[in-house]
Design a protein around this motif. Structure first.
Motif, mmCIF file in Angstrom:
data_model
loop_
_atom_site.group_PDB
_atom_site.id
_atom_site.type_symbol
_atom_site.label_atom_id
_atom_site.label_comp_id
_atom_site.label_asym_id
_atom_site.label_seq_id
_atom_site.Cartn_x
_atom_site.Cartn_y
_atom_site.Cartn_z
ATOM 1 N N ALA A 100 0.875 -1.169 0.000
ATOM 2 C CA ALA A 100 0.000 0.000 0.000
ATOM 3 C C ALA A 100 0.911 1.216 0.000
ATOM 4 C CB ALA A 100 -0.919 -0.002 1.215
ATOM 5 N N CYS A 143 -8.469 -2.531 4.351
ATOM 6 C CA CYS A 143 -7.821 -3.382 3.352
ATOM 7 C C CYS A 143 -8.502 -4.732 3.197
ATOM 8 C CB CYS A 143 -6.357 -3.606 3.720
ATOM 9 S SG CYS A 143 -5.423 -2.094 4.004
ATOM 10 N N CYS A 170 -2.077 5.883 0.320
ATOM 11 C CA CYS A 170 -2.981 5.267 1.304
ATOM 12 C C CYS A 170 -3.547 6.340 2.223
ATOM 13 C CB CYS A 170 -2.217 4.222 2.117
ATOM 14 S SG CYS A 170 -3.162 3.483 3.462
ATOM 15 N N ALA A 187 -4.885 2.608 -3.518
ATOM 16 C CA ALA A 187 -3.569 2.651 -2.875
ATOM 17 C C ALA A 187 -3.049 1.252 -2.567
ATOM 18 C CB ALA A 187 -3.648 3.471 -1.586
ATOM 19 N N LYS A 188 -3.950 0.347 -2.245
ATOM 20 C CA LYS A 188 -3.529 -1.031 -2.002
ATOM 21 C C LYS A 188 -3.273 -1.720 -3.331
ATOM 22 C CE LYS A 188 -6.276 -4.548 -0.987
ATOM 23 N NZ LYS A 188 -7.161 -5.516 -0.314
ATOM 24 N N CYS A 235 -10.082 -2.024 -1.070
ATOM 25 C CA CYS A 235 -9.563 -0.659 -1.102
ATOM 26 C C CYS A 235 -10.275 0.119 -2.204
ATOM 27 C CB CYS A 235 -8.059 -0.673 -1.359
ATOM 28 S SG CYS A 235 -7.313 0.969 -1.464
ATOM 29 N N ILE A 245 -3.033 1.072 8.353
ATOM 30 C CA ILE A 245 -2.798 -0.229 7.720
ATOM 31 C C ILE A 245 -2.911 -1.304 8.797
ATOM 32 C CG2 ILE A 245 -0.266 -0.203 8.029
ATOM 33 C CD1 ILE A 245 -2.006 -1.296 4.771
#
Length: 747
Positions: free
Chosen positions: A413, A435, A429, A443-444, A439, A549
């Motif tokens: 990410a 996640c 992210c 970003a992931k 997403c 995260i």
């Protein structure tokens, strides 16, 4: 723990602001307006439904909110015939189990108190439910229906329904749906600037939030999302160079590589081709569409939970809902048998995969520390690590007190905007922590925003909603065509080569259904699942485990513990968690219900977890087979047998004790353990001996020369890390070896 800092009305007001994405607002408003508590049941008769309502009232304490029609939600699901992707092998089909279970409750009530369940006092109803939960309830029904399993499944489902309700989430201080612009305050005791700081604060004013909120960044603008057009369309009348079944971590990288080499390639995916920015809501329940929910039967002493635990569907496969945790294995992971005399060594080495690890990390834009503590000379990660959330900071604190080394983890990410050739710019992210349920900002690094766009740009075709049922062979035993069903219509795609990348359950299932590539008798054998025990605790500080995260911190000091009485080792990982997932694990793990569940969930915002990811050995008693029970397509359902061996049990005991020490040193209270195994591995083993393996070191079938298997089914051993990065690296290697063989005319 204190109750929610959010006044009543917070969520309803938030839904009228730009803090909530349009899709999330749509989903949550529908849920708020949905079930009429006075609606009549469709699945249950009125007598059974009355019992179910009484049970739901006892199991789920709804003190702070207007009553949520939990029993009706279960009735509606059973009417639709949907499920969560698995059931215990000892249980009858879902619809039958719930009918029998309510009959059993009624029978037990009459035997214990001489009255039907709905006529009992609350104390008497509790006594019946406790007897059922403990497997001690009287009655003939329970001779055929395992009462403990029935109670567990009923409790978990009602709990998930309740904590999926926005108003119930409000009572535990969860406002994770308000993440349209992500989170800035992700550390301990931190609130976003717009959140009320005390219970006594006034109800949030929607207008004030609107005015006080920054404009959405480009990361949340659907127009900025990369959703490549599907421009190539190959004919069903002519063979393509290759068909790829599955578009996850095993299929997508090789799909891109083959397309880049100029081959005509078609990928078949059982699920949808989503546009995350438009289709994904910040809501766990609605995002279950990313999980493989065709039912699997789970057997053995430690039956594996499937569905949201380890199985994905849609273009991108399980990477749509993986947590983006991408540590590399260590070199000695590949020769466990050489070092310990157990398990199986890989036919390739870490050095064989090292350049591919580096390539994958570049493509994904992995964020991680450089140098890496346990491999200092490793090529630096493309981006610096993501910020540590509350759980990571607390694990770091506990480990420091015990002298255990930690590091920010490698995550797929983005910690900064990242340009990916063939795809374009991907956004940073936003720390929304979602996640594991998809997403929405890109970003992931799931396959749908990385390797799939690359494949499409170079001429690959991706066909969604295609379920493969048959593999045709020619007179020479080669795959000649793939037969699949798309939106109710059977289709046939001729091909010159086939890459089977459907995962460690569906790949062996398809081969067994077609009686292919199994001269070794190893298809379905050697099933493995990582030991993944979790230890949870609650802290005086506010953790807000839905932010950041999920796996922010790692320790590999336990890779080969000096005091181990087991082979191999494990890594330690901090974990954040979403509320429905946590409540579900809490009820399945501890069996809490009623006021005890309600009280514990008030501490949700003070909760943090650690888990392990450990080596699992292959055993003869762990395997997949085809059952006699058919699915909706008329195909046999897979039955998976799994029991942890002595090595896994010893590893789990060692890890649990250490994690409890870490949390105690960090100041945690109310520690509890959730036993689990993660990922699906093995079942089509790679090797050099055709009598003991299904494919060779290049992923090529020993029996069918133009059949390649590329998913975690070919892993000879589990490795003591998450499998995603190795899957992608191995996928690129298999593609390169295929292309080299094709140039030499050996395919």
């Amino acid at each position: 723990m204190e109750q929610s800092p959010y006044p009543s009305g917070t969520v309803r007001n938030l839904l009228n602001t730009r803090q909530v994405t349009p899709k999330t607002k749509e989903v949550l408003q529908q849920r708020l307006e949905a079930t009429n508590p006075f609606s009549k049941p469709s699945f249950f008769d009125e007598a059974a439904f009355a019992i179910l309502q009484a049970v739901a009232t006892q199991l789920i304490s709804q003190v702070e909110v207007e009553p949520i029609a939990l029993a009706l939600a279960l009735d509606e699901r059973l009417t639709k015939g949907t499920g969560d992707g698995w059931r215990y092998n000892t249980m009858p089909p879902d619809s039958r189990a719930h009918q029998l279970g309510l009959q059993g409750l009624e029978e037990s009530a009459k035997l214990l108190f001489s009255r039907g369940f709905i006529f009992l006092t609350e104390t008497e109803q509790d006594a019946v439910l406790q007897a059922v939960q403990q497997g001690k309830a009287p009655g003939t029904i329970w001779e055929t229906l395992p009462s403990k399993r029935y109670f567990e499944e009923l409790l978990v489902e009602l709990t998930e329904v309740y904590y999926s309700q926005p108003l119930a989430q409000e009572t535990i201080g969860y406002v994770g749906m308000a993440d349209a612009q992500g989170w800035q305050a992700i550390g301990l005791n931190q609130l976003e600037h717009w959140e009320p700081q005390r219970l006594t604060d006034a109800v949030i004013d929607a207008v004030e939030i609107e005015a006080d909120t920054k404009q959405p960044s480009s990361s949340t603008d659907p127009q900025k999302q990369v959703t490549p057009p599907i421009v190539t369309s190959y004919s069903l009348d002519s063979p393509v160079d290759a068909v790829v079944i599955g578009t996850g971590a095993g299929g997508a990288p090789l799909l891109a590589r083959l397309a880049q080499a100029g081959l005509s390639v078609v990928a078949l995916e059982a699920g949808e081709f989503w546009n995350p920015a438009q289709d994904f809501a910040t809501d766990e329940r609605s995002q279950s569409k990313l999980f493989w929910t065709d039912e699997r039967l789970s057997a053995g002493e430690d039956p594996i939970a499937f569905g949201n635990n380890n199985s994905g569907i849609g273009v991108g496969g399980s990477t749509l809902h993986y947590t983006a945790y991408v540590p590399r294995p260590q070199p000695d992971d590949f020769h466990l048998h050489r070092d310990f005399g157990v398990g199986v060594d890989w036919a390739i080495s870490y050095e064989d995969l090292k350049p591919y690890y580096e390539e994958v990390e570049r493509v994904l834009g992995v964020s991680g520390p450089s140098p890496y503590l346990w491999e200092p000379d490793r090529t630096p990660y493309p981006l610096p690590p993501l910020p540590l959330n509350g759980a990571a900071q607390l694990m770091e604190r506990g480990c420091q007190a015990l002298g255990i080394q930690t590091s920010p983890a490698a995550n797929a990410a983005l910690s900064a905007p990242y340009f990916q050739p063939g795809v374009g710019w991907r956004s940073t992210c936003t720390n929304r922590g979602f996640c594991q349920a998809g997403c929405s900002v890109g970003a992931k690094a799931s396959m749908d925003v990385t390797f799939i766009p690359l494949a499409l740009e170079h001429g690959a075709e991706v066909r969604s909603n295609c379920f493969v049922t048959r593999l045709e062979t020619d007179a020479n035993g080669r795959i000649s065509a793939v037969v699949y069903v798309q939106k109710g219509q059977e289709k046939r795609q001729p091909c010159r080569s086939l890459f089977l990348c459907a995962g460690a359950i569906e790949s062996p299932r398809l081969l067994l259904l077609n009686n292919l590539a199994n001269s070794s008798g190893q298809i379905g054998r050697n099933f493995m699942a990582h030991p993944g025990v979790q230890v949870w605790g609650q802290f005086p500080e506010e953790v807000r485990p839905y932010k950041g995260i999920p796996g922010g911190l790692i320790s590999e000091d336990t890779h080969r513990p000096r005091d181990a009485d087991f082979a191999g080792g494990y890594l330690l990982q901090s974990i954040g968690v979403m509320p429905v997932t946590y409540a579900s694990q809490l009820t399945r793990g501890l069996g809490l219900w009623g006021d005890r569940l309600r009280s514990h969930m008030f501490g949700y915002n003070h909760t943090a977890g650690i888990n392990i990811l450990g080596e699992c050995l292959p055993y003869k008693h762990n395997y997949l087979e085809l059952s006699n029970e058919k699915d909706d397509r008329g195909l046999p359902k897979p039955r998976i047998h799994f029991t942890n061996g002595e090595n896994e049990r010893r590893m789990t005991i060692h890890a649990e004790a250490l994690m409890r020490q870490i949390w105690s040193a960090a100041g945690a209270e109310s520690l509890w353990t959730f036993s689990r195994n993660a990922h699906t591995i093995g079942t089509c083993r790679m090797g050099t001996d055709p009598t003991q393996a299904v494919v060779d070191p290049d992923g090529r079938s020993f029996d069918v020369p133009n059949l390649y298997i590329m998913d975690n089914s070919i892993f000879p051993s589990a490795l003591s890390v998450n499998p995603a990065l190795t899957l992608m690296a191995l996928s690129l290697r298999v593609a390169d070896r295929f292309l080299q063989q094709a140039q030499l005319g050996e395919v």
